[in-house]
Write a protein that holds these residues in place. Structure first.
Motif, PDB file in Angstrom:
ATOM      1  N   VAL A   1      -3.179  -0.729  -5.592  1.00 15.22           N
ATOM      2  CA  VAL A   1      -3.324   0.601  -6.196  1.00 15.22           C
ATOM      3  C   VAL A   1      -4.767   1.089  -6.076  1.00 15.22           C
ATOM      4  N   CYS A   2      -5.731   0.229  -6.355  1.00 12.03           N
ATOM      5  CA  CYS A   2      -7.144   0.625  -6.209  1.00 12.03           C
ATOM      6  C   CYS A   2      -7.445   1.005  -4.759  1.00 12.03           C
ATOM      7  N   GLU A   3      -6.948   0.223  -3.823  1.00 11.73           N
ATOM      8  CA  GLU A   3      -7.194   0.530  -2.410  1.00 11.73           C
ATOM      9  C   GLU A   3      -6.573   1.878  -2.039  1.00 11.73           C
ATOM     10  N   ALA A   4      -5.385   2.157  -2.561  1.00  8.86           N
ATOM     11  CA  ALA A   4      -4.729   3.436  -2.274  1.00  8.86           C
ATOM     12  C   ALA A   4      -5.532   4.599  -2.855  1.00  8.86           C
ATOM     13  N   ILE A   5      -6.106   4.419  -4.047  1.00 14.63           N
ATOM     14  CA  ILE A   5      -6.957   5.474  -4.623  1.00 14.63           C
ATOM     15  C   ILE A   5      -8.215   5.647  -3.780  1.00 14.63           C
ATOM     16  N   ASP A   6      -8.808   4.534  -3.383  1.00 20.23           N
ATOM     17  CA  ASP A   6     -10.072   4.544  -2.626  1.00 20.23           C
ATOM     18  C   ASP A   6      -9.913   5.294  -1.299  1.00 20.23           C
ATOM     19  N   THR A   7      -8.761   5.146  -0.676  1.00 20.46           N
ATOM     20  CA  THR A   7      -8.556   5.679   0.679  1.00 20.46           C
ATOM     21  C   THR A   7      -7.632   6.898   0.677  1.00 20.46           C
ATOM     22  N   GLY A   8      -7.196   7.366  -0.513  1.00 18.83           N
ATOM     23  CA  GLY A   8      -6.164   8.397  -0.564  1.00 18.83           C
ATOM     24  C   GLY A   8      -6.675   9.774  -0.986  1.00 18.83           C
TER      25      GLY A   8
ATOM     26  N   ASN B   1     -17.049 -10.476  -4.320  1.00 15.52           N
ATOM     27  CA  ASN B   1     -17.481 -11.055  -3.052  1.00 15.52           C
ATOM     28  C   ASN B   1     -18.079  -9.932  -2.192  1.00 15.52           C
ATOM     29  N   ALA B   2     -18.377 -10.237  -0.945  1.00 18.58           N
ATOM     30  CA  ALA B   2     -19.076  -9.250  -0.107  1.00 18.58           C
ATOM     31  C   ALA B   2     -18.235  -8.007   0.154  1.00 18.58           C
ATOM     32  N   LEU B   3     -16.931  -8.090  -0.053  1.00 16.44           N
ATOM     33  CA  LEU B   3     -16.039  -6.963   0.226  1.00 16.44           C
ATOM     34  C   LEU B   3     -15.723  -6.121  -1.008  1.00 16.44           C
ATOM     35  N   THR B   4     -16.137  -6.577  -2.187  1.00 20.28           N
ATOM     36  CA  THR B   4     -15.796  -5.878  -3.435  1.00 20.28           C
ATOM     37  C   THR B   4     -16.369  -4.458  -3.420  1.00 20.28           C
ATOM     38  N   ARG B   5     -15.548  -3.500  -3.813  1.00 16.53           N
ATOM     39  CA  ARG B   5     -15.908  -2.082  -3.693  1.00 16.53           C
ATOM     40  C   ARG B   5     -15.878  -1.363  -5.048  1.00 16.53           C
ATOM     41  N   VAL B   6     -16.640  -0.272  -5.115  1.00 13.83           N
ATOM     42  CA  VAL B   6     -16.658   0.600  -6.293  1.00 13.83           C
ATOM     43  C   VAL B   6     -16.013   1.926  -5.913  1.00 13.83           C
ATOM     44  N   ILE B   7     -15.144   2.443  -6.767  1.00  8.40           N
ATOM     45  CA  ILE B   7     -14.566   3.779  -6.591  1.00  8.40           C
ATOM     46  C   ILE B   7     -15.140   4.671  -7.683  1.00  8.40           C
ATOM     47  N   GLU B   8     -15.881   5.677  -7.293  1.00  9.69           N
ATOM     48  CA  GLU B   8     -16.408   6.625  -8.286  1.00  9.69           C
ATOM     49  C   GLU B   8     -15.368   7.714  -8.520  1.00  9.69           C
ATOM     50  N   ARG B   9     -15.215   8.085  -9.793  1.00 11.61           N
ATOM     51  CA  ARG B   9     -14.203   9.085 -10.150  1.00 11.61           C
ATOM     52  C   ARG B   9     -14.833  10.141 -11.038  1.00 11.61           C
ATOM     53  N   PRO B  10     -14.647  11.416 -10.742  1.00 10.16           N
ATOM     54  CA  PRO B  10     -15.198  12.441 -11.628  1.00 10.16           C
ATOM     55  C   PRO B  10     -14.558  12.356 -13.007  1.00 10.16           C
ATOM     56  N   GLU B  11     -15.377  12.353 -14.033  1.00  7.06           N
ATOM     57  CA  GLU B  11     -14.893  12.356 -15.432  1.00  7.06           C
ATOM     58  C   GLU B  11     -14.094  11.121 -15.819  1.00  7.06           C
ATOM     59  N   LYS B  12     -14.153  10.087 -15.003  1.00  8.14           N
ATOM     60  CA  LYS B  12     -13.483   8.824 -15.367  1.00  8.14           C
ATOM     61  C   LYS B  12     -14.436   7.680 -15.021  1.00  8.14           C
TER      62      LYS B  12
ATOM     63  N   LEU C   1       0.834  -1.204   0.000  1.00  6.22           N
ATOM     64  CA  LEU C   1       0.000   0.000   0.000  1.00  6.22           C
ATOM     65  C   LEU C   1       0.874   1.262   0.000  1.00  6.22           C
ATOM     66  N   ASP C   2       1.975   1.252   0.757  1.00  8.65           N
ATOM     67  CA  ASP C   2       2.893   2.392   0.760  1.00  8.65           C
ATOM     68  C   ASP C   2       3.495   2.602  -0.629  1.00  8.65           C
ATOM     69  N   ARG C   3       3.849   1.507  -1.263  1.00 14.09           N
ATOM     70  CA  ARG C   3       4.450   1.596  -2.597  1.00 14.09           C
ATOM     71  C   ARG C   3       3.425   2.171  -3.594  1.00 14.09           C
ATOM     72  N   ALA C   4       2.178   1.727  -3.467  1.00  9.35           N
ATOM     73  CA  ALA C   4       1.115   2.238  -4.351  1.00  9.35           C
ATOM     74  C   ALA C   4       0.939   3.738  -4.136  1.00  9.35           C
ATOM     75  N   ARG C   5       0.953   4.168  -2.881  1.00  8.73           N
ATOM     76  CA  ARG C   5       0.759   5.600  -2.591  1.00  8.73           C
ATOM     77  C   ARG C   5       1.892   6.427  -3.172  1.00  8.73           C
ATOM     78  N   ALA C   6       3.116   5.941  -3.030  1.00 11.01           N
ATOM     79  CA  ALA C   6       4.265   6.673  -3.560  1.00 11.01           C
ATOM     80  C   ALA C   6       4.153   6.814  -5.084  1.00 11.01           C
ATOM     81  N   ALA C   7       3.704   5.755  -5.746  1.00 11.18           N
ATOM     82  CA  ALA C   7       3.555   5.803  -7.210  1.00 11.18           C
ATOM     83  C   ALA C   7       2.449   6.779  -7.606  1.00 11.18           C
TER      84      ALA C   7
END
Lengths: 253, 253
Positions: A92-99, B228-239, A59-65
């Protein structure tokens, strides 16, 4: 000004098992993150920068990128195999989701690759020739009870099963336990295909009966594919055995 | 005199998603078997022969390719995606297992590729970011009861699930039944990623809640990935939205 983050699968290790798309993404990137041996394989040009990432925390590596991409750079996050299979795409998705909110504006391009189980399967025949699962035996991020449950469910329903991350110095007992569970459910003669470093220098491939697999002979670079009750071995004079799981299942199978 | 049979995965359809190894195997082959659209993509040279194989029966096609290889030819059997995933590698192994003894002397080279679920996942994020299964919904070669059992086992144990061969004119009801089973087990808001012809012309990708998926909007070229039950969606403006299944599972998860 927002840049691009490529999350690139370079395939199982052999330079020929990379896709043209991954080659193009590497050529388009200026900064490279990833496990050092993967980066070293890429033969970067002098104006391309390998960013050291000694931290093992993904996760740290994803954030740095993402930070570097948010500044307008074309950044590559390099995975072996496929980035979506127990590799960097989910981090990377998790870092975007929480960043940072502006990370959602970064152009994210995930480039798929040949994952280890497909390369292992191809080397020995078609052990994944019917329905199959992929399970990581690492319990760093999920409780062992979940892994136990998934192995039982998959073996009980007749899936072939590929094990990723089977064993490491910090996770010495998990593979032995997984084999114990399998031996409760599957016949001792169930065919297990074992690929070591398949891809890199072509690696080695072989097969054993489930009753014969010894965890101490397996390392982190190994992919194990557990067959189902129908998985068969074809012996060939002067050629290695083939292993395949038939496309069919008989009625009441 | 024994030849070579290459069983080649050309990836999900985009010419850039082929590996260098697959390109080399195509260049080394003189005769080509496979589904016509796959062959047409290859831009064969005038001295390379496409062998028509109108028969839909994979085992017959495998036998014809092995016969030609046994005569000393370099024969290619071309699959989209990866040949080991619901494609020709298992049929070729079965043909060797049950066929002429001298077919065991043929050099068999299986060239892996990027399979549809990996290309679909890469287009939308990382929906296969934790343990996952691949299930073919075709009941041509296995009883529906087995497919039913496998869907229940996989969903119940928290695997993400990729469906291959979801629907066709001759198999119109299976996807609807599969969705019914999933709706018994998973919450209605479970995220389903839907890739149509991903690879070919980049296809289209999207996501729906499990409760919203309608079989009549799905065709044979579609790959569905059930989260699965933990799968998440990230909404992004213009993407486009991203979908990912976290690498972690909480205790008691």
């Amino acid at each position: 000004m927002s840049g691009t983050l490529y999350v690139i699968g370079t395939g199982p290790g052999s330079p020929e098992q990379i896709t043209l798309e991954a080659q193009a993404a590497i050529a388009a990137s200026s900064h490279f993150f990833g496990y050092k041996p993967y980066i070293e394989r890429l033969n970067l040009s002098p104006d391309q920068v390998a960013v050291p990432s000694d931290n093992r925390e993904e996760l740290d590596r994803a954030r740095a990128a993402l930070e570097l991409a948010a500044e307008g750079n074309a950044v590559a996050m390099v995975s072996g195999g496929d980035p979506g299979v127990f590799a960097m795409a989910a981090a990377v998705c998790e870092a975007i989701d929480t960043g940072e909110p502006d990370w959602r504006g970064i152009e994210l391009i995930i480039v798929p690759g040949v994952t280890a189980m497909l390369a292992t399967a191809a080397r020995i025949g078609a052990p994944l020739g019917n329905d199959f699962c992929a399970i990581s035996l690492s319990d760093n991020l999920k409780p062992w009870a979940i892994i136990d449950k998934r192995i039982r469910a998959a073996a009980g329903a007749g899936f072939a099963i590929a094990f990723y991350n089977p064993i490491s110095k910090s996770r010495p007992w998990q593979l032995g336990k997984a084999l114990e569970i399998l031996r409760e459910i599957l016949p001792p003669e169930t065919v297990v295909s074992i690929g070591r470093g398949v891809g890199v220098h072509r690696g080695s491939i072989g097969r054993l009966a489930l009753s014969e697999v010894k965890p101490e002979t397996i390392d982190m670079s190994t992919c194990l594919i557990i067959g189902n009750a129908l998985t068969r071995v074809i012996e060939r004079p002067e050629k290695p055995d083939l292993v395949y799981t038939p496309r069919w299942v008989p009625e009441h199978g």
